[in-house]
Design an enzyme around this catalytic site. Structure first.
Site, PDB file in Angstrom:
ATOM      1  N   GLN A   1      25.044 -16.761  10.723  1.00  0.00           N
ATOM      2  CA  GLN A   1      24.175 -16.099  11.705  1.00  0.00           C
ATOM      3  C   GLN A   1      22.709 -16.426  11.384  1.00  0.00           C
ATOM      4  OE1 GLN A   1      25.826 -11.804  12.542  1.00  0.00           O
ATOM      5  NE2 GLN A   1      26.356 -12.428  10.445  1.00  0.00           N
ATOM      6  N   ASN A   2      22.501 -17.072  10.232  1.00  0.00           N
ATOM      7  CA  ASN A   2      21.135 -17.322   9.772  1.00  0.00           C
ATOM      8  C   ASN A   2      20.524 -18.498  10.516  1.00  0.00           C
ATOM      9  OD1 ASN A   2      21.640 -15.266   8.003  1.00  0.00           O
ATOM     10  ND2 ASN A   2      22.052 -16.618   6.260  1.00  0.00           N
TER      11      ASN A   2
ATOM     12  N   HIS B   1      23.298 -18.309  15.762  1.00  0.00           N
ATOM     13  CA  HIS B   1      22.092 -17.727  16.356  1.00  0.00           C
ATOM     14  C   HIS B   1      20.916 -18.688  16.390  1.00  0.00           C
ATOM     15  CE1 HIS B   1      23.830 -13.501  15.326  1.00  0.00           C
ATOM     16  NE2 HIS B   1      24.369 -14.017  16.423  1.00  0.00           N
TER      17      HIS B   1
HETATM   18  N1  APR Z   1      23.197 -10.386  -1.470  1.00  0.00           N
HETATM   19  C1  APR Z   1      24.195 -10.164  -0.569  1.00  0.00           C
HETATM   20  N2  APR Z   1      24.078  -9.342   0.492  1.00  0.00           N
HETATM   21  C2  APR Z   1      22.901  -8.709   0.631  1.00  0.00           C
HETATM   22  C3  APR Z   1      21.808  -8.873  -0.256  1.00  0.00           C
HETATM   23  C4  APR Z   1      22.005  -9.768  -1.346  1.00  0.00           C
HETATM   24  N3  APR Z   1      21.026  -9.989  -2.241  1.00  0.00           N
HETATM   25  N4  APR Z   1      20.778  -8.092   0.174  1.00  0.00           N
HETATM   26  C5  APR Z   1      21.219  -7.479   1.302  1.00  0.00           C
HETATM   27  N5  APR Z   1      22.485  -7.829   1.569  1.00  0.00           N
HETATM   28  C6  APR Z   1      23.341  -7.428   2.690  1.00  0.00           C
HETATM   29  C7  APR Z   1      23.086  -6.039   3.221  1.00  0.00           C
HETATM   30  O1  APR Z   1      23.844  -5.069   2.489  1.00  0.00           O
HETATM   31  C8  APR Z   1      23.593  -6.171   4.667  1.00  0.00           C
HETATM   32  O2  APR Z   1      24.991  -5.920   4.743  1.00  0.00           O
HETATM   33  O3  APR Z   1      23.062  -8.306   3.754  1.00  0.00           O
HETATM   34  C9  APR Z   1      23.323  -7.642   4.990  1.00  0.00           C
HETATM   35  C10 APR Z   1      22.123  -7.837   5.893  1.00  0.00           C
HETATM   36  O4  APR Z   1      22.424  -7.265   7.147  1.00  0.00           O
HETATM   37  P1  APR Z   1      21.407  -7.518   8.352  1.00  0.00           P
HETATM   38  O5  APR Z   1      20.026  -7.288   7.865  1.00  0.00           O
HETATM   39  O6  APR Z   1      21.922  -6.732   9.513  1.00  0.00           O
HETATM   40  O7  APR Z   1      21.529  -9.087   8.650  1.00  0.00           O
HETATM   41  P2  APR Z   1      22.646  -9.809   9.491  1.00  0.00           P
HETATM   42  O8  APR Z   1      23.966  -9.099   9.361  1.00  0.00           O
HETATM   43  O9  APR Z   1      22.606 -11.245   9.115  1.00  0.00           O
HETATM   44  O10 APR Z   1      22.110  -9.646  11.014  1.00  0.00           O
HETATM   45  C11 APR Z   1      22.875 -10.263  12.022  1.00  0.00           C
HETATM   46  O11 APR Z   1      21.205  -9.644  13.626  1.00  0.00           O
HETATM   47  O12 APR Z   1      18.974  -9.451  13.999  1.00  0.00           O
HETATM   48  C12 APR Z   1      20.070 -10.209  14.286  1.00  0.00           C
HETATM   49  O13 APR Z   1      20.157 -12.466  14.846  1.00  0.00           O
HETATM   50  C13 APR Z   1      19.891 -11.606  13.790  1.00  0.00           C
HETATM   51  O14 APR Z   1      21.498 -13.051  12.741  1.00  0.00           O
HETATM   52  C14 APR Z   1      20.940 -11.740  12.710  1.00  0.00           C
HETATM   53  C15 APR Z   1      21.965 -10.708  13.121  1.00  0.00           C
END
Ligand code: APR
Length: 230
Positions: free
Chosen positions: A87-88, A105
């Site tokens: 998703q990154n 994304h």
């Molecule tokens: N190592 C592993 N996981 C981690 C770490 C780490 N150091 N730090 C945080 N996390 C986890 C958090 O616990 C959480 O479950 O990473 C996740 C981040 O979640 P989000 O911030 O919601 O990111 P993501 O799930 O990638 O978002 C999905 O949302 O905003 C949109 O398009 C954007 O691609 C993104 C999508």
């Protein structure tokens, strides 16, 4: 025949590279409102603000380095038929050496025509400006899937997930659909892991092991478990 290993990654895998996640405390969506910077309506209303938001993120990505989690994932390519569905929008998986990376994304190091979405251009600088046009004269925009836009690679991702023998979710809150729905397409018999320090209620997912660690530490645990499987 190498086993099919599919990785589903989110912002957490790049956290240790210094890139902000979205929904953790201090995350991007605490600083900016999605409706101001990550929707087609935001682009129509204020393209300069949206362009600046992604310019700043592009600058941070260019200054960041892949971390051990990205590198350990890339190392698995020698032993598994591995595809990373991410998703990154950063390119850290690719810069760590991963060859098969599917961005659901979009990609921050690409821009595209705001009128002709098939006109996509890689860029090697952090800043694009209002007034920079595609070859047919329309404004360049970030090659990013905004909220409310279609996820063109979703069907492709689903068919890859459905083939997985082993499936790893790493660093995503599984909050955003349709991406997060990918888990439902993985074979029940496939061995699944979740690498994330956060709390989840995934009791409904069978054959899932939660490695409650940050990505770089969790990947070391996973790598040793996978080595035992070979
Ligand atoms: N190592 C592993 N996981 C981690 C770490 C780490 N150091 N730090 C945080 N996390 C986890 C958090 O616990 C959480 O479950 O990473 C996740 C981040 O979640 P989000 O911030 O919601 O990111 P993501 O799930 O990638 O978002 C999905 O949302 O905003 C949109 O398009 C954007 O691609 C993104 C999508």
């Amino acid at each position: 025949m190498k086993k099919k290993l599919v990785i589903f990654s989110g912002a957490g895998v790049s956290a240790e590279s210094g890139l902000k996640t979205f929904r953790d405390s201090g995350g991007l969506w605490e600083e900016f409102r999605i409706e101001d910077v990550a929707t087609p309506e935001a682009w129509a209303a204020n393209p300069a603000l949206v362009t600046e938001f992604y310019n700043l993120r592009r600058k941070q990505v260019m200054e960041a380095q892949p971390n051990d989690a990205h590198k350990l994932l890339a190392d698995l390519e020698s032993r598994y038929d591995i595809t990373i569905i991410t998703q990154n929008i950063d390119d850290l998986h690719e810069r760590a050496g991963s060859k098969k990376v599917l961005h659901l994304h979009g990609e921050i190091m690409k821009v595209r025509s705001s009128m002709y979405p098939e006109l996509i251009y890689p860029i090697d600088k952090w800043e694009i400006k209002i007034g920079e046009m595609c070859e047919r004269g329309s404004q360049l925009r970030p090659h990013i899937v905004w909220f409310g836009e279609m996820v063109p690679e979703m069907d492709n991702a689903i068919s890859i997930a459905a083939e997985a023998d082993l499936f790893v979710v790493i660093g995503t809150s599984l909050n955003v659909y349709p991406a997060a729905g990918i888990l439902n397409y993985v074979k029940p018999s496939a061995q699944k892991w979740l690498i994330d320090p956060g709390d989840f209620n995934l009791d409904y997912v069978i054959n899932l092991k939660h490695i409650k660690k940050v990505a770089s530490e969790g990947m070391k645990v996973l790598a040793s478990e996978l080595n035992k499987k070979l």
